[in-house]
Design a protein around this motif. Structure first.
Motif, PDB file in Angstrom:
ATOM      1  N   GLY A 128      -3.697  13.762  -7.937  1.00  0.00           N
ATOM      2  CA  GLY A 128      -4.857  12.964  -8.333  1.00  0.00           C
ATOM      3  C   GLY A 128      -4.621  11.473  -8.187  1.00  0.00           C
ATOM      4  O   GLY A 128      -5.571  10.699  -8.042  1.00  0.00           O
ATOM      5  N   THR A 129      -3.364  11.045  -8.263  1.00  0.00           N
ATOM      6  CA  THR A 129      -3.060   9.622  -8.130  1.00  0.00           C
ATOM      7  C   THR A 129      -1.929   9.427  -7.122  1.00  0.00           C
ATOM      8  O   THR A 129      -1.152  10.347  -6.854  1.00  0.00           O
ATOM      9  CB  THR A 129      -2.585   9.009  -9.466  1.00  0.00           C
ATOM     10  N   VAL A 130      -1.833   8.203  -6.611  1.00  0.00           N
ATOM     11  CA  VAL A 130      -0.770   7.865  -5.661  1.00  0.00           C
ATOM     12  C   VAL A 130       0.596   8.049  -6.320  1.00  0.00           C
ATOM     13  O   VAL A 130       1.520   8.607  -5.729  1.00  0.00           O
ATOM     14  CB  VAL A 130      -0.945   6.409  -5.167  1.00  0.00           C
ATOM     15  N   GLU A 131       0.710   7.602  -7.583  1.00  0.00           N
ATOM     16  CA  GLU A 131       2.002   7.684  -8.258  1.00  0.00           C
ATOM     17  C   GLU A 131       2.439   9.140  -8.440  1.00  0.00           C
ATOM     18  O   GLU A 131       3.607   9.479  -8.250  1.00  0.00           O
ATOM     19  CB  GLU A 131       1.935   6.974  -9.620  1.00  0.00           C
ATOM     20  N   ASP A 132       1.505  10.021  -8.803  1.00  0.00           N
ATOM     21  CA  ASP A 132       1.859  11.433  -8.981  1.00  0.00           C
ATOM     22  C   ASP A 132       2.273  12.076  -7.660  1.00  0.00           C
ATOM     23  O   ASP A 132       3.232  12.860  -7.607  1.00  0.00           O
ATOM     24  CB  ASP A 132       0.679  12.213  -9.578  1.00  0.00           C
ATOM     25  N   LEU A 175      -9.163   6.764   2.908  1.00  0.00           N
ATOM     26  CA  LEU A 175      -8.555   5.714   3.727  1.00  0.00           C
ATOM     27  C   LEU A 175      -7.152   6.180   4.084  1.00  0.00           C
ATOM     28  O   LEU A 175      -6.384   6.589   3.215  1.00  0.00           O
ATOM     29  CB  LEU A 175      -8.484   4.404   2.932  1.00  0.00           C
ATOM     30  N   GLN A 176      -6.820   6.148   5.370  1.00  0.00           N
ATOM     31  CA  GLN A 176      -5.479   6.532   5.812  1.00  0.00           C
ATOM     32  C   GLN A 176      -4.629   5.287   6.047  1.00  0.00           C
ATOM     33  O   GLN A 176      -5.073   4.342   6.710  1.00  0.00           O
ATOM     34  CB  GLN A 176      -5.561   7.349   7.103  1.00  0.00           C
ATOM     35  N   LEU A 177      -3.420   5.294   5.495  1.00  0.00           N
ATOM     36  CA  LEU A 177      -2.457   4.222   5.751  1.00  0.00           C
ATOM     37  C   LEU A 177      -1.226   4.844   6.398  1.00  0.00           C
ATOM     38  O   LEU A 177      -0.623   5.758   5.833  1.00  0.00           O
ATOM     39  CB  LEU A 177      -2.079   3.533   4.435  1.00  0.00           C
ATOM     40  N   VAL A 178      -0.881   4.351   7.583  1.00  0.00           N
ATOM     41  CA  VAL A 178       0.258   4.870   8.340  1.00  0.00           C
ATOM     42  C   VAL A 178       1.388   3.853   8.256  1.00  0.00           C
ATOM     43  O   VAL A 178       1.145   2.644   8.341  1.00  0.00           O
ATOM     44  CB  VAL A 178      -0.123   5.090   9.825  1.00  0.00           C
ATOM     45  N   GLY A 179       2.609   4.332   8.098  1.00  0.00           N
ATOM     46  CA  GLY A 179       3.752   3.428   8.023  1.00  0.00           C
ATOM     47  C   GLY A 179       4.746   3.698   9.133  1.00  0.00           C
ATOM     48  O   GLY A 179       4.645   4.699   9.857  1.00  0.00           O
ATOM     49  N   PRO A 180       5.727   2.793   9.285  1.00  0.00           N
ATOM     50  CA  PRO A 180       6.794   3.065  10.246  1.00  0.00           C
ATOM     51  C   PRO A 180       7.665   4.209   9.746  1.00  0.00           C
ATOM     52  O   PRO A 180       7.578   4.605   8.580  1.00  0.00           O
ATOM     53  CB  PRO A 180       7.580   1.752  10.301  1.00  0.00           C
ATOM     54  N   LYS A 181       8.502   4.735  10.620  1.00  0.00           N
ATOM     55  CA  LYS A 181       9.343   5.870  10.286  1.00  0.00           C
ATOM     56  C   LYS A 181      10.125   5.614   8.991  1.00  0.00           C
ATOM     57  O   LYS A 181      10.730   4.560   8.822  1.00  0.00           O
ATOM     58  CB  LYS A 181      10.310   6.097  11.464  1.00  0.00           C
ATOM     59  N   PHE A 182      10.076   6.560   8.086  1.00  0.00           N
ATOM     60  CA  PHE A 182      10.734   6.489   6.776  1.00  0.00           C
ATOM     61  C   PHE A 182      10.247   5.276   5.959  1.00  0.00           C
ATOM     62  O   PHE A 182      10.953   4.797   5.075  1.00  0.00           O
ATOM     63  CB  PHE A 182      12.268   6.523   6.907  1.00  0.00           C
ATOM     64  N   GLY A 183       9.029   4.813   6.238  1.00  0.00           N
ATOM     65  CA  GLY A 183       8.429   3.709   5.489  1.00  0.00           C
ATOM     66  C   GLY A 183       7.517   4.194   4.373  1.00  0.00           C
ATOM     67  O   GLY A 183       6.486   3.585   4.074  1.00  0.00           O
ATOM     68  N   GLU A 184       7.884   5.313   3.733  1.00  0.00           N
ATOM     69  CA  GLU A 184       7.041   5.899   2.685  1.00  0.00           C
ATOM     70  C   GLU A 184       6.755   4.917   1.539  1.00  0.00           C
ATOM     71  O   GLU A 184       5.654   4.894   0.989  1.00  0.00           O
ATOM     72  CB  GLU A 184       7.690   7.166   2.122  1.00  0.00           C
ATOM     73  N   GLU A 185       7.769   4.095   1.166  1.00  0.00           N
ATOM     74  CA  GLU A 185       7.540   3.177   0.047  1.00  0.00           C
ATOM     75  C   GLU A 185       6.410   2.194   0.365  1.00  0.00           C
ATOM     76  O   GLU A 185       5.612   1.859  -0.505  1.00  0.00           O
ATOM     77  CB  GLU A 185       8.833   2.400  -0.259  1.00  0.00           C
ATOM     78  N   THR A 186       6.355   1.739   1.599  1.00  0.00           N
ATOM     79  CA  THR A 186       5.330   0.757   1.977  1.00  0.00           C
ATOM     80  C   THR A 186       3.921   1.356   1.904  1.00  0.00           C
ATOM     81  O   THR A 186       2.997   0.712   1.386  1.00  0.00           O
ATOM     82  CB  THR A 186       5.608   0.238   3.405  1.00  0.00           C
ATOM     83  N   ILE A 187       3.771   2.582   2.399  1.00  0.00           N
ATOM     84  CA  ILE A 187       2.413   3.170   2.368  1.00  0.00           C
ATOM     85  C   ILE A 187       2.011   3.534   0.937  1.00  0.00           C
ATOM     86  O   ILE A 187       0.841   3.447   0.572  1.00  0.00           O
ATOM     87  CB  ILE A 187       2.249   4.375   3.334  1.00  0.00           C
ATOM     88  N   VAL A 188       2.985   3.941   0.121  1.00  0.00           N
ATOM     89  CA  VAL A 188       2.688   4.241  -1.285  1.00  0.00           C
ATOM     90  C   VAL A 188       2.236   2.962  -2.006  1.00  0.00           C
ATOM     91  O   VAL A 188       1.250   2.956  -2.746  1.00  0.00           O
ATOM     92  CB  VAL A 188       3.932   4.867  -1.976  1.00  0.00           C
ATOM     93  N   ARG A 189       2.954   1.871  -1.748  1.00  0.00           N
ATOM     94  CA  ARG A 189       2.612   0.583  -2.376  1.00  0.00           C
ATOM     95  C   ARG A 189       1.196   0.158  -1.980  1.00  0.00           C
ATOM     96  O   ARG A 189       0.370  -0.192  -2.823  1.00  0.00           O
ATOM     97  CB  ARG A 189       3.638  -0.478  -1.955  1.00  0.00           C
ATOM     98  N   ALA A 190       0.904   0.214  -0.686  1.00  0.00           N
ATOM     99  CA  ALA A 190      -0.412  -0.206  -0.206  1.00  0.00           C
ATOM    100  C   ALA A 190      -1.510   0.694  -0.773  1.00  0.00           C
ATOM    101  O   ALA A 190      -2.574   0.221  -1.200  1.00  0.00           O
ATOM    102  CB  ALA A 190      -0.434  -0.186   1.317  1.00  0.00           C
ATOM    103  N   ALA A 191      -1.235   2.009  -0.802  1.00  0.00           N
ATOM    104  CA  ALA A 191      -2.254   2.948  -1.300  1.00  0.00           C
ATOM    105  C   ALA A 191      -2.511   2.741  -2.788  1.00  0.00           C
ATOM    106  O   ALA A 191      -3.648   2.879  -3.265  1.00  0.00           O
ATOM    107  CB  ALA A 191      -1.811   4.384  -1.038  1.00  0.00           C
ATOM    108  N   SER A 192      -1.470   2.385  -3.534  1.00  0.00           N
ATOM    109  CA  SER A 192      -1.668   2.182  -4.970  1.00  0.00           C
ATOM    110  C   SER A 192      -2.563   0.973  -5.222  1.00  0.00           C
ATOM    111  O   SER A 192      -3.277   0.915  -6.229  1.00  0.00           O
ATOM    112  CB  SER A 192      -0.324   2.042  -5.696  1.00  0.00           C
ATOM    113  N   ALA A 193      -2.550   0.011  -4.303  1.00  0.00           N
ATOM    114  CA  ALA A 193      -3.444  -1.153  -4.441  1.00  0.00           C
ATOM    115  C   ALA A 193      -4.888  -0.760  -4.140  1.00  0.00           C
ATOM    116  O   ALA A 193      -5.827  -1.288  -4.747  1.00  0.00           O
ATOM    117  CB  ALA A 193      -2.988  -2.272  -3.511  1.00  0.00           C
ATOM    118  N   VAL A 194      -5.074   0.168  -3.212  1.00  0.00           N
ATOM    119  CA  VAL A 194      -6.433   0.652  -2.911  1.00  0.00           C
ATOM    120  C   VAL A 194      -7.004   1.346  -4.144  1.00  0.00           C
ATOM    121  O   VAL A 194      -8.173   1.189  -4.505  1.00  0.00           O
ATOM    122  CB  VAL A 194      -6.412   1.643  -1.721  1.00  0.00           C
ATOM    123  N   GLU A 195      -6.145   2.104  -4.788  1.00  0.00           N
ATOM    124  CA  GLU A 195      -6.535   2.899  -5.947  1.00  0.00           C
ATOM    125  C   GLU A 195      -6.878   2.022  -7.157  1.00  0.00           C
ATOM    126  O   GLU A 195      -7.758   2.345  -7.946  1.00  0.00           O
ATOM    127  CB  GLU A 195      -5.318   3.760  -6.268  1.00  0.00           C
TER     128      GLU A 195
END
Lengths: 100, 434
Positions: free
Chosen positions: B171-175, B412-432
């Motif tokens: 339900g949330t980016v953090e979860d 909204l889809q956010l794509v990151g560089p390889k193994f850049g999961e932290e960056t897409i999580v951070r950006a998505a949490s701002a959308v949320e």
């Protein structure tokens, strides 16, 4: 396969005979109505795939490396577990359909 | 939920470790039915495996229960993951809890619907060409497709090995990120997983959940024109409004171009179908799976078993994959698809030299009505235009709710560089958080 699959004008047509041939290669039996339906759909789909022709030849920089490990004996499935989902077994073996 | 949305194929539990601590202690998790669960049938949404009971659990299931999560059931899916709507399941379609006349997306539709309807706290899906992100977008929840090699596929019933990853839905980016924290990491039983300590630029101690801090100040967001063209106007407006909000929070957006993605759907389907035709050859009715009553020889029995056990979309993909690999057609389809895959990968690599993440609509359309696209496979394939490039390039991506259009969720889809999961999580949490 017949030469109808990719004719000169780029049109990709697939006939029922070709669908049956591929189904035979893939070991999937099809009902007659499925053959007709697939022939029509495959024409559209393959025509769409044909646009791959515009893709330039591209250097494929593979970043792949071999992953090695020592070959050590570990515990695996028991014979009973491995056979548990088989439709038919005999004396600890799988039983398949007759070969010919 | 009053109406039965048919999110689960099987409702049985695997209790989590009661002594575990951490964000998943006491959480409930729904698991897609192509991920093996010891002692609980795992059907892949197929008649072929309707009675199949795995003798072992997937690595991801063991990791979740060790972290304290309790499995509450196996979720419905497009047969073997082949579909964008969860309508090709042998166990009937799943309905979208937001609007039960519409599909939940696919192929992990049961997982997204279970989370959206509150039937599980979090869920696991699998993403071969968008199968986590699409249903997350259609059901208004969050879904992550990890970098290829981050999450073990041991115990996952493969359809197209080179493209697929198991990913969380929540339900949330953090979860969702907290689930990823638990399931990520190398596995001796899956040689394609990577040890992050050995990956240049990756952080082996990364906490994805901690990255959900909403801090996008200074983040550069690339906006590829190709992934907005042709999308439903209502979807584009909703996504653009979300991007405006990211800018208001300090992110910078910049237009970019990814010319190769015009060929992504073609390349994806050729490669996925080719791999499917090989992978699904294992279903011969001998070692597992249902076997047809047949008096014929091995080949005849095999063909009859597969006629009975597989639905139309699975047969379609096996046949088209066989065709694309057959003599005379291999170079025209499969070789060109591999060229396109390399081109897509290069395009993204070049783009990430200038931007931190790449944003687009997850799906170019609003959720289909039930039955709307079933008779037109090509139309269904084209809906995967924005998700398939990510699998071809082995990259991580997240779908986060951007808002609603006509009362329906938009992702909204956010794509990151390889193994850049932290960056897409951070950006998505701002959308949320906006």
């Amino acid at each position: 396969m017949s030469d109808t699959a990719a004719s000169d004008d780029g049109e990709t047509a697939v006939d029922a005979e070709e669908v049956r041939h591929v189904a035979d290669l893939a070991r999937v039996r099809l009902a007659d109505d499925e053959v007709d339906e697939f022939a029509a759909q495959f024409g559209d789909i393959l025509e769409y795939f044909a646009a791959l022709d515009e893709v330039p030849e591209t250097e494929r920089e593979e970043e792949l490396v071999n992953v090695m490990r020592p070959d050590e004996v570990e515990e695996g499935l028991s014979q009973e577990e491995a056979l548990a989902n088989a439709e038919e077994t005999e004396d600890g073996f799988f039983v398949g359909p007759k070969v010919s | 939920m009053a109406a039965d949305i048919n999110a689960f194929v099987t409702e049985e539990r695997i209790e989590g470790d009661a002594d575990a601590e951490g964000p998943l202690a006491d959480a409930t998790v729904a698991v897609k039915d192509n991920i093996s669960t010891a002692g609980i049938r795992t059907t892949c949404g197929s008649e072929m495996l309707a009675d199949y009971v795995p003798p072992y659990s997937a690595t991801v299931v063991d990791r979740l229960t060790e972290a304290g999560a309790t499995v509450v059931g196996k979720t419905n899916m497009d047969e073997f993951g082949m579909g964008t709507t969860t309508e090709t399941s042998a166990f009937g379609p799943t309905r979208n809890p937001v609007d039960t006349d519409r599909v939940p997306g696919g192929s992990s539709g049961g997982s997204a619907a279970a989370v959206a309807a509150g039937e599980a706290d979090v869920a696991l899906g699998s993403d071969t060409g968008g199968s986590v992100r699409c249903p997350a977008a259609f059901c208004g929840v969050v879904g992550i497709k990890p970098t290829y090699g981050l999450v073990s596929r041991y115990g996952f019933i493969a359809y197209a090995n080179s493209l697929e990853q198991i990913g969380p839905i929540a339900g949330t980016v953090e979860d969702a990120a907290a689930v990823l924290d638990v399931i990520a990491g190398d596995d001796p039983n899956d040689g394609t997983t990577r040890d992050l300590a050995e990956v240049e630029g990756a952080d082996p101690d990364a906490s994805y959940a901690a990255a959900a801090d909403g801090d996008v100040d200074g983040l550069t967001v690339g906006v590829p024109t190709e992934l907005f063209e042709g999308a439903d106007e209502r979807v584009v407006e909703t996504v653009e409004a979300a991007l405006d909000d990211l800018e208001a929070q300090g992110a910078e957006t910049t237009e970019i171009s990814l010319p190769s993605v015009e060929h992504a759907v073609q390349a994806y389907y050729v490669i996925a179908m080719a791999e499917a035709s090989s992978n699904l050859a294992r279903f011969d009715g001998v070692r597992y799976g249902n076997r047809a009553e047949s008096d014929g020889n091995w080949n005849e029995s095999f063909a009859e078993t597969r006629e009975e056990g597989f639905g139309a979309e699975v047969k379609r993909r096996i046949l088209l994959g066989t065709y694309a690999l057959s003599a005379g057609y291999h170079d025209k389809y499969y070789e060109k698809a591999q060229d396109a895959r390399a081109w897509v990968r290069q395009d993204f690599e070049e783009a990430f030299a200038d931007v931190d993440v790449i944003a687009s609509p997850t799906m170019p359309v609003l959720p289909f009505e039930l039955g709307e696209s079933l008779d037109d496979p090509l139309r269904m394939y084209l809906a995967d235009a924005n998700t398939t490039p990510v699998n071809l390039a082995n990259l991580p991506a997240i779908s986060v709710p951007a808002g609603e259009a006509d009362g329906l969720p938009v992702g909204l889809q956010l794509v990151g560089p390889k193994f850049g999961e932290e960056t897409i999580v951070r950006a998505a949490s701002a959308v949320e958080e906006r």
